[in-house]
Design an enzyme around this catalytic site. Sequence first.
Site, mmCIF file in Angstrom:
data_model
loop_
_atom_site.group_PDB
_atom_site.id
_atom_site.type_symbol
_atom_site.label_atom_id
_atom_site.label_comp_id
_atom_site.label_asym_id
_atom_site.label_seq_id
_atom_site.Cartn_x
_atom_site.Cartn_y
_atom_site.Cartn_z
ATOM 1 N N GLU A 240 0.989 -1.437 -0.435
ATOM 2 C CA GLU A 240 0.168 -0.344 -0.662
ATOM 3 C C GLU A 240 0.925 1.476 -0.177
ATOM 4 O O GLU A 240 1.575 1.513 0.769
ATOM 5 C CB GLU A 240 -0.536 0.370 1.435
ATOM 6 C CG GLU A 240 -1.867 0.600 0.815
ATOM 7 C CD GLU A 240 -2.027 2.138 1.851
ATOM 8 O OE1 GLU A 240 -1.487 3.263 1.058
ATOM 9 O OE2 GLU A 240 -1.981 1.751 2.866
ATOM 10 N N CYS A 274 -1.599 8.831 2.980
ATOM 11 C CA CYS A 274 -1.608 8.194 1.590
ATOM 12 C C CYS A 274 -3.301 9.505 1.065
ATOM 13 O O CYS A 274 -2.899 9.566 -0.575
ATOM 14 C CB CYS A 274 -1.720 7.137 1.924
ATOM 15 S SG CYS A 274 -0.189 6.874 2.404
#
Length: 469
Positions: A240, A274
């Site tokens: 990720e 993010c």
Amino acid sequence: MTPKLLIDGALVDGATTIDVINPATGKAFATSPKADIAQAEAAIAAAKRAFPAWAALPFAERAKRVGEFAKAIEARKDEFARLLTQEVGKPLIEAGFEVAETVDALEFFAGQDLQPKVLRDNGDELIVEQRYPQGVVAAITPWNFPLALLAYKIGAALVAGNTVISKPAPTTPLTTLLLGEVAADFFPAGVFQTLVDQNELGPLLTSHPDIAHVSFTGSTPTGKKVLGSAADTLKRFTLELGGNDAAIVLDDVDVKAMAPKIFFAAFINAGQVCFATKRIYAPRAMVDELAAELARLADEAVVGDGLEPGTTIGPIQNKMQYDKVLGFIESARDEGGTFLAGGHAIEGDGYFIRPTIVTGLSHKARLVREEQFGPVLPILPYDTIEEAIQYANEVEYGLGGIVWAGDIDRGAEVASKIETGTIWVNRHLVLPKDIPFGGAKQSGIGVQNGIEGIEDFTQRRILSVKKAA
């Protein structure tokens, strides 16, 4: 209690120690144990020994242990939240949300059940998809959400029957170590362990033949190194990685009503998310109004120590990232950006930067093309919606994004053309535990959450039986 590593069921000192810096002061407030290679090897060996017995337990029994673990964390939620604010810097209310997210994630996985799937069953044959655990999982997590991002990994990996070694970022080790302290009462020796380093143990974990799966959350450049390190042993991996999420504002939006939501999406955790909005595209005729409204919100934001009441934006988590964000501000200034708010650090102790709104940049500017991971937001114009979609899609990242719209159907239509793993319309950071998420392009491989997140930590086996003699 003095922080300890959890290795083979015992809370132990590290081979050495490292200072942990409070980013609100720029000074050390605690000491963390630091593992050496021998301790890392001991943890890997313990995880490998523990795996057969843990994998042999019924799924329901493993899930029960994870659920009890979640309740024990919740009982100490205030302790976790305060420690999280001290080591990450985020306001205490945001730290509380992260602790709650951690508990919710673990409880979700504890409530699942992974059953075989009958793919074909007739008079001639029976074909069943079975799932079995992979082995030892290395869970490597970043400094922005050290608890919640770890919970997504360990909840899924543990209920699936794997054993887990957690390695937090070296600047935020303490909440992970506290998690290990709690876990010691719920799992057999070697099932869950914690290691702290200064990034020197990563290559050992990612290349070690006894590690079956590496689950990594962090930057794209580091993710590429993880992928390369894992290649020789063909171990499984989940990545990720970074994002450069675009927000597209449509021309039917009520700017004053939407601006606070747009601001929150960009500046939550000081932009160190993010999935944070990293760039905004608005109709040319709306840019000035939107930028002015966001600049007003930026000027009103209370930047300070997350433990202080009223703080809405905390510091940058570490000196290296602080310097990097200031570098983005300087590059935007050099490339002709107009600063409507912020644009500078706050003098004094700590790694504080005022939330910054920038207009006047080209679509090729560094602040637009790269992931700044900090409280600096460029706003750019578009003339047609096709142009906005092109701008949103032309970067190498594809993690998330948002379309802000008055007409929901039109918003969904535009969103369906954005090349990302997740795209929201008029909402942000909504990640239901039963829905998987992952990145497109260079924002990651694999998924987390949902039953698919559990399956990611398993090996598929197809049982094919001929019924007739």
